[in-house]
Design a protein around this motif. Structure first.
Motif, PDB file in Angstrom:
ATOM      1  N   UNK A 230      23.852 -37.959 -14.679  1.00 55.04           N
ATOM      2  CA  UNK A 230      25.256 -37.574 -14.711  1.00 55.04           C
ATOM      3  C   UNK A 230      26.024 -38.446 -13.728  1.00 55.04           C
ATOM      4  N   UNK A 231      27.315 -38.544 -13.939  1.00 59.29           N
ATOM      5  CA  UNK A 231      28.132 -39.371 -13.058  1.00 59.29           C
ATOM      6  C   UNK A 231      28.293 -38.682 -11.713  1.00 59.29           C
ATOM      7  N   UNK A 232      28.423 -39.453 -10.683  1.00 59.84           N
ATOM      8  CA  UNK A 232      28.513 -38.931  -9.329  1.00 59.84           C
ATOM      9  C   UNK A 232      29.644 -37.912  -9.208  1.00 59.84           C
ATOM     10  N   UNK A 233      29.321 -36.779  -8.589  1.00 64.27           N
ATOM     11  CA  UNK A 233      30.276 -35.694  -8.304  1.00 64.27           C
ATOM     12  C   UNK A 233      30.701 -34.888  -9.537  1.00 64.27           C
ATOM     13  N   UNK A 234      30.146 -35.202 -10.715  1.00 65.01           N
ATOM     14  CA  UNK A 234      30.534 -34.407 -11.882  1.00 65.01           C
ATOM     15  C   UNK A 234      29.778 -33.084 -11.943  1.00 65.01           C
ATOM     16  N   UNK A 235      28.650 -33.002 -11.249  1.00 60.10           N
ATOM     17  CA  UNK A 235      27.890 -31.752 -11.177  1.00 60.10           C
ATOM     18  C   UNK A 235      27.413 -31.529  -9.750  1.00 60.10           C
ATOM     19  N   UNK A 236      27.291 -30.275  -9.379  1.00 58.98           N
ATOM     20  CA  UNK A 236      26.681 -29.924  -8.098  1.00 58.98           C
ATOM     21  C   UNK A 236      25.705 -28.778  -8.357  1.00 58.98           C
ATOM     22  N   UNK A 237      24.484 -28.939  -7.854  1.00 59.44           N
ATOM     23  CA  UNK A 237      23.494 -27.877  -8.041  1.00 59.44           C
ATOM     24  C   UNK A 237      22.585 -27.808  -6.825  1.00 59.44           C
ATOM     25  N   UNK A 238      21.866 -26.707  -6.719  1.00 56.26           N
ATOM     26  CA  UNK A 238      20.902 -26.484  -5.643  1.00 56.26           C
ATOM     27  C   UNK A 238      19.589 -26.026  -6.258  1.00 56.26           C
ATOM     28  N   UNK A 239      18.467 -26.211  -5.549  1.00 61.70           N
ATOM     29  CA  UNK A 239      17.204 -25.669  -6.057  1.00 61.70           C
ATOM     30  C   UNK A 239      17.334 -24.186  -6.374  1.00 61.70           C
ATOM     31  N   UNK A 240      16.797 -23.803  -7.497  1.00 60.27           N
ATOM     32  CA  UNK A 240      16.918 -22.422  -7.964  1.00 60.27           C
ATOM     33  C   UNK A 240      17.985 -22.246  -9.014  1.00 60.27           C
ATOM     34  N   UNK A 241      18.905 -23.216  -9.130  1.00 66.00           N
ATOM     35  CA  UNK A 241      19.942 -23.136 -10.159  1.00 66.00           C
ATOM     36  C   UNK A 241      19.359 -23.461 -11.530  1.00 66.00           C
ATOM     37  N   UNK A 242      20.123 -23.112 -12.574  1.00 57.90           N
ATOM     38  CA  UNK A 242      19.661 -23.356 -13.934  1.00 57.90           C
ATOM     39  C   UNK A 242      20.665 -24.233 -14.677  1.00 57.90           C
TER      40      UNK A 242
END
Length: 598
Positions: A230-242
């Protein structure tokens, strides 16, 4: 407020609760009720006190959490300054959509029901707790609960003398009207369904980087590690997310649909027929992804789930359309309480799809009005996959571990999971819309924590994300991170083996494995836990300890929980009641977390 107003609110992660809410809305017309169907957070919750009758349909996510589209409303309802008589004039009913494989089964619905009582609300009927683990699924509870709701409403609020009760066996109205457009009407359209997924918060288009099989070619199951960019900054996630994705139907399924519908379509419709969905009631707006003209092919490919197993309501609808007495008798029988075992044996046990059901009732199929195709066919729901990558390590990438669903039943045709087979067919360069949901696991990042992870099969995915992130941040290593992995064969389905071996060699992880078919007797993760009882007790009691369990909901989670209970009994000298209370306390503090699926 109008005495025939019925507000229906839903909180849903994947759309199931919304579908049930919309069905309740359609059936309410039998009793001359009207009112909107709204996601809880889209309704001005401070106006709730002015309503007279409210139906809540809500699912539970994670460790007993609310779905995203009801969190704001729930926060408002929990305010301590709300008077205890706030909802004195409100009658309500609550239907929960849950899965009993989770410890906090239907937790949100139960808490909502209690809170509404605390605020003075008056229940119309008992709370409904639908369970996906039931043999015939959630509808084993949903169907009778809806029937009870109408009975309760009719008893408490009989129709005025000037109104005539509509026959309960009459055909309910469709949600929308569907129009076929001529060439002039459709010339300005782009012939595509709008993509509602890309309107969601934190959504983007993912580019497939690779799609690698993690199981041996001779292994019975095909499992894929799929990597997206994905393009930089288009998504943010952390371990445990789906990662949430919405699949599309295969060309084979779409071709089967048109082959099946030949008789229905021969006079006016074909693959390229352009149609538009028109709102009939202010209470039921047309969803964004049906808001512009589209072809029948686009609808069959992208909107209707051609692989879904029909529920009782589908058979009820079909019974209205057939002109065959034999078909009508059979369809009506399958909708009765006495016919549920037969329905299970006909539909659920062999996993018979909607297309196969329609082919068994050709007279009903031939007479389905266009408007009702959107009632007979359900929309494709999004699917959730635990993220297996770490944002600090796999920069601008998201990885998921997918078990491809293919199996046989007594039916001739092999069964194929819609989403897993769609994902397995992706190749490098393919693009899909996706979005992030906060996950069920809340992982710790502290050197003072021991972390025990039990993840057989594809359940290991969220732990790959967490272990990489934790070791990169310097908050975990082999002394504190303990992973229990189970599969059939070391050389058959040891998913991500190279990752684990490298982490072990680098002193960043302690790994325990259970390969059930590599010896004469079967060995599962619970057996390995049992063999390490004393060491486990030391980890559980020497400092703050977290336990995470992920995988198939059938037997593993309960067996693992039993082993932890046995550890506390054997090495902590607790009895069974005290041991269970210890685990319950861990759950309350977020120190024993479970993520399972059917």
């Amino acid at each position: 407020m109008d005495n025939r107003r019925l507000l229906i609110l839903y909180g849903s992660q994947t759309g199931c609760a919304q579908e049930v809410a919309e069905r309740i809305w359609r059936e309410s017309k039998w009793l001359h009720y009207s009112g909107p169907v709204v996601a809880m957070d889209d309704y001005p919750i401070d106006k709730l006190i002015f309503e007279k009758k409210i139906i809540f349909v809500c699912s539970t996510t994670g460790q007993g959490d609310q779905p995203e589209n009801m969190k704001t409303a729930w926060k408002f309802l929990l305010r301590k300054n709300l008077p205890s008589n706030s909802l004195t004039n409100v009658e309500f009913a609550v239907l929960g959509m849950g899965d009993s494989s989770y410890v906090k089964f239907n937790h949100v619905a139960k808490k909502l029901y209690r809170r509404l009582l605390q605020l003075g609300g008056k229940p119309l009927c008992n709370i409904g707790l639908a369970d996906d683990q039931h043999d015939i699924g959630a509808f084993a509870v949903i169907d009778p609960w809806i029937d009870n709701l109408w009975t309760a409403l009719l008893e408490k609020h009989p129709l005025p003398k000037e109104m005539v009760l509509i026959d309960r066996n009459a055909l309910p109205p469709p949600r929308w009207r569907v129009q076929i457009l001529n060439d002039d009407d459709s010339s300005s359209t782009n012939n595509k369904l709008p993509n509602a997924d890309l309107l969601k918060t934190n959504s983007t288009t993912l580019n497939c980087l690779s799609n690698i099989r993690t199981t041996a070619l001779n292994h019975f199951q095909d499992v894929r590690l799929i990597k997206f960019e994905y393009t930089e900054n288009s998504l943010k996630y952390s371990p445990g997310d789906v990662l949430m994705v919405r699949p599309v139907n295969s060309e084979n399924a779409v071709n089967s649909f048109f082959e099946l519908m030949k008789e229905n379509l021969k006079t006016e419709l074909n693959r390229n027929s352009m149609m538009t969905v028109v709102q009939q009631s202010p209470d039921m707006p047309v969803p964004y992804n049906l808001s512009k003209p589209f072809t029948l092919y686009q609808c069959a490919k992208n909107h209707w789930d051609l692989n879904i197993i029909p529920n009782r309501y589908t058979f009820q609808l079909l019974s209205y359309f057939t002109n065959s007495e034999l078909e009508k008798e059979k369809l009506q029988e399958l909708t009765t309480a006495e016919g549920q075992e037969e329905l299970y044996n006909y539909c659920n046990r062999p996993r018979r799809t909607i297309l196969e059901v329609l082919s068994d009732f050709p007279h009903a199929l031939a007479n389905i009005p266009l408007d009702y195709l959107f009632e007979v066919f359900s929309p494709i729901r999004p699917r959730a996959f635990s993220i297996a990558s770490a944002p600090s390590v796999h920069l601008n990438e998201i990885h998921i571990l997918v078990a491809v669903v293919r199996y046989k039943t007594k039916l001739v045709a092999k069964r194929f999971g819609l989403c897993s087979n769609w994902l397995a067919g992706l190749v490098s360069g393919d693009k899909i819309p996706a979005w992030i949901h906060k996950g069920t696991f809340k992982f710790p990042y502290s050197r003072s924590c021991n972390v025990i992870m039990i993840g057989p099969g594809t359940g290991v995915a969220p732990f790959r994300s967490y272990v990489y992130e934790s070791t990169t941040k310097g908050s975990g290593d082999a002394e504190t991170l303990h992973l229990y992995f189970g599969a059939r064969n070391r050389f058959g389905d040891f998913h991500c083996v190279n990752d684990w071996e490298k982490l072990v060699d680098d002193g960043k992880l302690t790994l325990y494995t259970a390969f059930s078919r590599d010896q004469d007797h079967k060995v599962y993760v619970q057996h390995v836990l049992n063999n390490r009882g004393q060491q486990l007790y030391k980890l559980l009691t020497s400092q703050e300890c977290f336990v995470f369990v992920a995988g198939n909901a059938k037997d593993m989670p309960a067996a693992v929980r039993t082993e932890f209970s046995n550890v506390f009994m054997k090495y902590g000298n607790l009895d069974s009641v005290e041991s269970e209370k210890t685990i319950e306390q861990m759950e309350l503090k977020g120190r024993y977390q479970t993520e399972t699926w059917s």
